[in-house]
Structure formats: structure tokens, C-alpha cells
Scaffold this active site. Structure first.
Site, PDB file in Angstrom:
ATOM      1  N   ASP A  93       0.863  -1.183   0.000  1.00 49.72           N
ATOM      2  CA  ASP A  93       0.000   0.000   0.000  1.00 49.72           C
ATOM      3  C   ASP A  93       0.899   1.233   0.000  1.00 49.72           C
ATOM      4  OD1 ASP A  93      -2.004  -1.841   0.360  1.00 49.72           O
ATOM      5  OD2 ASP A  93      -2.774  -0.987   2.215  1.00 49.72           O
ATOM      6  N   HIS A 149       4.683  -7.515  -0.270  1.00 50.27           N
ATOM      7  CA  HIS A 149       4.271  -8.762  -0.907  1.00 50.27           C
ATOM      8  C   HIS A 149       4.898  -8.898  -2.293  1.00 50.27           C
ATOM      9  CE1 HIS A 149       0.916  -9.607   2.036  1.00 50.27           C
ATOM     10  NE2 HIS A 149       1.225  -8.348   2.321  1.00 50.27           N
ATOM     11  N   SER A 252       8.641   3.283   5.416  1.00 51.50           N
ATOM     12  CA  SER A 252       9.622   3.197   4.342  1.00 51.50           C
ATOM     13  C   SER A 252       9.124   3.019   2.929  1.00 51.50           C
ATOM     14  CB  SER A 252      10.720   2.220   4.634  1.00 51.50           C
ATOM     15  OG  SER A 252      11.852   2.723   3.994  1.00 51.50           O
TER      16      SER A 252
END
Length: 288
Positions: A93, A149, A252
Site C-alpha cells: 500500500d 508482498h 519506508s
């Protein structure tokens, strides 16, 4: 924050013991404080950053530490991964900070600054396979889900821990710290797949990040682990698109690099918001 204030903040950060400070913050975030204090800290953070708790997989009894909240998992179905096998999906995200083509000399432009694939990967030989390919940079804000992911389907062949410092990766860092992403410590995860070829996802650290961890190995940054390459070639680790690769223990950025033989139609623009599993580009390896 205005430009002058951002420049002053960047100058201040330069003189701080950034890694020790980040390690201390990580220890504090992982500490078991009385539950009312943990709940109050989480509630304040949720209000300040407008975190959507409806999609959070809440553990029984709530979170025991602030770090457990920050590295929270999502409920099943909270993110839909594009089912098209030719889709290269966002690993996280966040916001598309920048994207584009890597030149035949291995160069790219990020927020107006020139970088090289070799500097980002910490390995000139590994970087050579990305000359003429594509790069995508996803910035995770404090409000975002902080697990990273797989952007493609393919087995993990290597991981590389590249040592470095820890500058902020928000505008303070990107505007006023030259070669920011090549200076911060990071983990690079290399997948090999049939559709997109050899794809690398780089998890970049930042000040305040207590550590970065992998989901398939015990290596972690900023805690004294030995930098370098770990090979899984003898027993490759399968990862489908959307399977977890690692986790940021605070803040980050994630960078995805694809090889030139992977022909892509890019479907996103810099500055747009994206969720894990949404398509950044579509295409595959040119078999000609």
C-alpha cells in the site's frame, strides 16, 4: 512543511545518531507496556493518521505492543490481487513515488535525482540484468499497511542485505539527501518466474525503522546481522503474486525492478495512490 523547514530538518537529521535512534525506537515500540498505555498510543496514532481499523485482523485481546499494531495483518479479502498472471502488481500500500525505464547504462531518475541500479542493488553484476528494464517505487506513509508482498509469481532465489545509514524517505529525505535510496540500508529479494523473468523487490529502510524483516528467513536489518547474499537456489522458496515477502517495523519504501526482456505496458503514474495487489503494469517476457 515548507521548503526552508524541510531543509533545516534534513540538516538536523544528518547530525543525529540515526541507526542507534531507530534501533532504540524499535525496542520501545516492541516493549510490553501496560495495556492502557499501548491502547492510548495506538488510538492517538489512528486519529493522527486516519488508519482504517475495519480492515485490520485484530488479535484476541488487542495488540500487546505498538509494534504489533504497526506490523498488523489484514483480514482475509481486504486486498484483491489481480488474477491476471501477466499483471505486475504493487508490493505494498502507498503512493507511486516514481517509475520509468532503466537506461541501457543502468541509470534511472527518482524525484529528479539520478540513480543507478548497481547503487540501489549493491551489486553491479546483479544490476546488469536490469539495464533497459523498468522500475517502480512505492512510498509507504505512516498510515499504510506495512507488509510487503510479491509483485510477481516466482520462486525466491536470493536475498541481499545491503548495509547503510537511515535517512527519512519522506520529502525531507527525497528533496535534500542526495542518493537517499542508495545510502539507506535495505533488503533486496530476487524472484525468478516464467511470466516476468527475474524480478527484484528492494525494501528500503528509513529513520525510525527499528528493523526490516523477511517472511521466509530470519535475517533482519539494524540489529547486527551480517550483510551480504543468502542463496535459496538449492531449495527455492515459492511465492505467488500477493504472497508476503517481508515487513517494515516502522515506515519506508519498496522498489521493484524488472528485466528488459519483460515487455510491459505501464498502467500507473507517479503520484497516484495504490494498494497491494493492484496492477502497476501488464506484460511478460519476450520469448523471441
Amino acid at each position: 512543511m515548507g521548503k526552508s523547514a524541510s531543509r533545516l530538518a534534513a540538516q538536523t537529521v544528518r547530525v543525529l545518531p540515526r541507526k542507534r535512534l531507530s534501533r532504540a525506537l524499535g525496542i520501545l515500540a516492541s516493549a510490553r507496556a501496560p495495556k492502557p498505555f499501548v491502547d492510548a498510543a495506538i488510538a492517538a496514532f489512528v486519529r493522527a493518521y486516519d488508519v482504517d481499523l475495519s480492515e485490520v485482523d485484530m488479535p484476541p485481546g488487542g495488540f500487546r505492543t505498538f509494534d504489533e499494531f504497526f506490523t498488523r495483518r489484514l483480514v482475509e479479502g481486504a486486498r484483491r490481487v489481480d488474477p491476471d498472471p501477466r499483471a505486475l502488481v504493487s508490493p505494498a500500500d502507498g503512493r507511486i513515488e516514481d517509475l520509468g525505464e532503466i537506461t541501457l547504462e543502468g541509470e534511472m531518475i527518482v524525484k529528479g535525482q539520478p540513480y543507478t541500479a548497481a547503487a540501489l542493488l549493491g551489486d553491479s553484476d546483479a544490476a546488469a540484468m536490469y539495464q533497459g528494464g523498468h522500475y517502480f517505487i512505492v512510498y509507504l506513509s505512516p498510515r499504510d499497511y506495512h507488509r510487503v508482498h510479491a509483485p510477481t509469481c516466482g520462486s525466491v532465489q536470493y536475498s541481499r542485505y545491503v548495509p547503510g545509514t537511515l535517512f527519512p524517505v519522506n520529502r525531507i529525505g527525497t528533496d535534500f539527501v542526495p542518493q537517499l535510496f542508495a545510502r539507506n540500508e535495505r533488503l533486496a529479494i530476487v524472484q525468478e518466474g516464467m511470466v516476468h523473468g527475474t524480478v527484484t523487490t528492494i525494501m528500503v529502510g528509513a529513520i525510525g525503522v527499528g528493523r526490516i524483516g523477511l517472511s521466509f528467513d530470519d535475517v533482519q536489518t539494524n540489529r547486527g546481522d551480517t550483510p551480504g547474499v543468502r542463496s535459496y537456489v538449492a531449495a527455492p522458496i515459492p511465492r505467488d503474486r500477493g504472497d508476503e515477502l517481508g515487513v517494515f517495523h516502522m515506515g519506508s519504501t519498496a522498489i521493484v525492478m524488472t528485466p528488459p526482456r519483460c515487455r510491459l505496458e505501464v498502467l500507473v503514474r507517479a503520484g497516484t495512490t495504490i494498494r497491494m495487489g493492484e496492477t502497476m503494469a501488464r506484460g511478460g517476457v519476450d520469448e523471441r
